[in-house]
Design a protein around this motif. Structure first.
Motif: not given
Length: 152
Positions: A39-51
């Motif tokens: 979940a943390t990996c998905i969260y980090c990838v999502g944040l990077a994509t969102n940024l």
């Protein structure tokens, strides 16, 4: 953004709880810890994509924001379930299922709108290209010389 502060605090609490023990949380709660890492990996990838898409918002940005919320909440809940007793931890984890279900309706609406928009763009682009091709073919037929064949 609260998950950016909540997760490190809970990791610190987890370190304090297990600092003098000979076992790690991965030994006692392996499923919870691996779910937390995923979940943390998905969260980090999502944040990077969102940024990355912050300057160029797309229809996918709403989907990504739902993914960020769900994965951040799952990461927090799995860490909280490790910190509390087993029964309460599993109860909290089961209650977390309510969050994605409530967000799923809105997420499915955004996915539908995105797919509808993409399908419309593909169809309209194909229609324009087909019309140009058809015009070329009909113009060539009009300019062909007419030949007559005489038989004797």
């Amino acid at each position: 953004m609260i998950f950016l502060f909540l997760i490190p605090v809970m990791i610190g609490l987890l370190q304090v709880e297990y600092q003098n023990k000979n076992v790690s949380p991965f030994d006692i709660h392996p499923i919870n810890m691996w779910v937390f890492l995923a979940a943390t990996c998905i969260y980090c990838v999502g944040l990077a994509t969102n940024l990355e898409s912050y300057n160029y918002p797309t229809a996918c940005s709403k989907i990504i924001s739902h993914l960020i919320i769900n994965s951040g909440a799952l990461a927090s809940i799995t860490l909280a379930s490790v910190l509390v007793s087993s029964l309460i931890g599993w109860l909290i984890l089961c209650l977390w299922i309510i969050l994605p279900i409530t967000l799923a309706r809105n997420l499915l609406k955004h996915i539908y709108e995105w797919l509808k928009h993409r399908t419309y763009n593909i169809i309209s682009t194909g229609h324009v290209r087909f019309n140009k091709l058809w015009e070329c073919l009909t113009l060539k037929k009009q300019h062909l010389p007419i030949t007559t064949i005489y038989t004797v």
